[in-house]
Structure formats: structure tokens, C-alpha cells
Design a protein around this motif. Structure first.
Motif, PDB file in Angstrom:
ATOM      1  N   LEU A 134      32.599 -17.100  -6.150  1.00  0.00           N
ATOM      2  CA  LEU A 134      33.577 -17.845  -5.400  1.00  0.00           C
ATOM      3  C   LEU A 134      34.858 -17.633  -5.582  1.00  0.00           C
ATOM      4  O   LEU A 134      35.290 -16.864  -6.882  1.00  0.00           O
ATOM      5  CB  LEU A 134      33.492 -19.417  -5.491  1.00  0.00           C
ATOM      6  CG  LEU A 134      31.889 -19.915  -5.442  1.00  0.00           C
ATOM      7  CD1 LEU A 134      31.701 -21.226  -5.662  1.00  0.00           C
ATOM      8  CD2 LEU A 134      31.462 -19.401  -3.940  1.00  0.00           C
ATOM      9  N   SER A 167      33.261 -25.935  -2.923  1.00  0.00           N
ATOM     10  CA  SER A 167      32.770 -24.929  -2.520  1.00  0.00           C
ATOM     11  C   SER A 167      31.467 -24.556  -3.200  1.00  0.00           C
ATOM     12  O   SER A 167      30.450 -24.129  -2.591  1.00  0.00           O
ATOM     13  CB  SER A 167      33.764 -23.526  -2.565  1.00  0.00           C
ATOM     14  OG  SER A 167      33.240 -22.516  -2.374  1.00  0.00           O
ATOM     15  N   HIS A 171      27.837 -24.516  -1.713  1.00  0.00           N
ATOM     16  CA  HIS A 171      26.703 -23.269  -1.766  1.00  0.00           C
ATOM     17  C   HIS A 171      25.429 -23.794  -2.423  1.00  0.00           C
ATOM     18  O   HIS A 171      24.390 -23.142  -2.172  1.00  0.00           O
ATOM     19  CB  HIS A 171      27.444 -22.218  -2.712  1.00  0.00           C
ATOM     20  CG  HIS A 171      28.500 -21.518  -1.711  1.00  0.00           C
ATOM     21  ND1 HIS A 171      29.839 -21.676  -1.492  1.00  0.00           N
ATOM     22  CD2 HIS A 171      28.325 -20.212  -1.397  1.00  0.00           C
ATOM     23  CE1 HIS A 171      30.472 -21.053  -0.866  1.00  0.00           C
ATOM     24  NE2 HIS A 171      29.507 -19.914  -0.496  1.00  0.00           N
ATOM     25  N   SER A 193      35.757 -17.423   1.429  1.00  0.00           N
ATOM     26  CA  SER A 193      36.349 -18.099   0.377  1.00  0.00           C
ATOM     27  C   SER A 193      37.322 -17.372  -0.713  1.00  0.00           C
ATOM     28  O   SER A 193      37.768 -17.952  -1.629  1.00  0.00           O
ATOM     29  CB  SER A 193      35.303 -18.885  -0.237  1.00  0.00           C
ATOM     30  OG  SER A 193      34.460 -17.909  -0.905  1.00  0.00           O
TER      31      SER A 193
END
Length: 194
Positions: A134, A167, A171, A193
Motif C-alpha cells: 500500500l 485502505s 483490502h 493507492s
């Protein structure tokens, strides 16, 4: 869901570890527990000599294997991530991060080291098989104030960490397969992202 936080600072009370613990607190607020492992939790001799077959290294590999996601925090020294963190990562299997979601977090003396996540840490994570890395969070030393008892994190950094944790949670919950990840969904979202 199993989340491992990995503190790569040689200090127990470092700025990067403070960010890591803040992220863990935000996960807990979402009902997700995490387990912390730090550089100081592994025997120095095993790290220095790279005792891959030692009991500490086997335990480390088991904890990483059991995690669906990792948050990895490091201080940045001389434009690269901490050598102690590299020693930890060297004790992992070659593809230890395959199918794991990884959130990198770092602190450094100035914004001049901002790209250390991109140019030094992320390639090592990729070499360990991570494909779901990420967008990282970087903070300068001025943005994380360390007192003897209290830690203050700049509002901008907290906001970016909150977004990064969200985030990570998205996920994690986008994993309809019992043993794996919906790789198409993750690959699509990873592009947006970064």
C-alpha cells in the motif's frame, strides 16, 4: 484476521514505533487486533550473524506466515531504511510476503528522505514476494514529538495514517477466498493507492 506490526527501530520508544502503535490503535478501534514484533524482540546475535535456522528466526517466519497483513515501520538513516529492519527481513523465507498486504511506515530527519520508502524499502518487500504494498506513510521528526510519557503526532500525519489504515482494512475485507486474496481487486486498487 491476523495483522503483524513490525518495528524496525533499535529503540523501543522511537518515532517510527510511535506511528506503528498509532496505526495498531486505529485497527483496534475497527475491531482488528494486531501483534507487535520489534527488532529488540530478536536476539542480537541471530540478527548480526543471520542465524536463519535458529529458533528465533523460525518463530519470526511462523508469525509472518500466519499474518494476512503487515505494517512495517522504520526510521530512515542516510536515505535508506534501518539496517536492523534489513537484518530481520533477511531472516525471512524468499517469498515470505507473497499474498500479504503490506503497509510501510517511516520517519526521518527531513522531507529529503521521503522517497526512501519507494527506492529502498519497497524493492526489498517486493523481492520477498509482496505484491500488495500500500501507499506508505512518511513523517519527519518534527511531526512526531516524543516526550517522556506523551507522544504527539502532527494532525496531517494522523490523517494520512488513518487513511492508510482504512485502505488496509478495505483490502483485508476484500478477501472472499478462504485461503487467499481476490488478486484482481487488490491489483486494481493498488494502482490507485500509490
Amino acid at each position: 484476521m491476523s495483522i503483524l506490526t513490525l518495528a524496525g527501530s533499535p529503540s523501543q520508544h522511537s518515532r517510527s514505533t510511535a506511528l506503528l502503535r498509532y496505526a495498531a490503535m486505529r485497527l483496534a478501534a475497527r475491531g482488528l487486533n494486531s501483534d507487535e514484533l520489534g527488532l529488540r524482540d530478536l536476539p542480537a546475535i541471530d540478527l548480526i550473524e543471520g542465524h536463519f535456522d535458529g529458533s528465533a528466526a523460525r518463530a519470526l517466519r511462523a508469525r509472518v506466515a500466519g499474518a494476512q497483513a503487515l505494517i512495517i515501520a522504520t526510521p530512515v538513516y542516510k536515505a535508506s531504511f534501518a539496517g536492523g529492519l534489513k537484518a530481520i527481513l533477511d531472516l525471512l523465507d524468499q517469498k515470505a510476503l507473497t499474498d500479504k498486504i503490506v503497509l510501510p511506515v517511516a520517519t526521518g530527519g527531513s522531507t529529503a528522505h521521503l522517497l526512501a520508502l519507494e527506492y529502498s524499502l519497497k524493492p526489498v518487500l517486493s523481492a520477498l514476494g509482496a505484491r500488495h504494498i500500500l501507499a506508505g506513510v512518511y513523517a519527519t521528526d518534527r511531526q512526531v514529538w516524543m516526550g517522556e510519557v506523551e507522544v504527539r503526532i502532527d494532525a496531517d500525519v494522523r490523517e494520512r495514517l488513518d487513511a492508510a489504515v482504512e485502505s488496509l482494512v478495505r483490502h483485508l475485507y476484500a478477501t472472499p477466498l478462504s485461503q487467499g486474496y481476490d488478486l484482481g481487486y487488490l491489483a486494481l486498487n493498488a494502482r490507485f493507492s500509490v
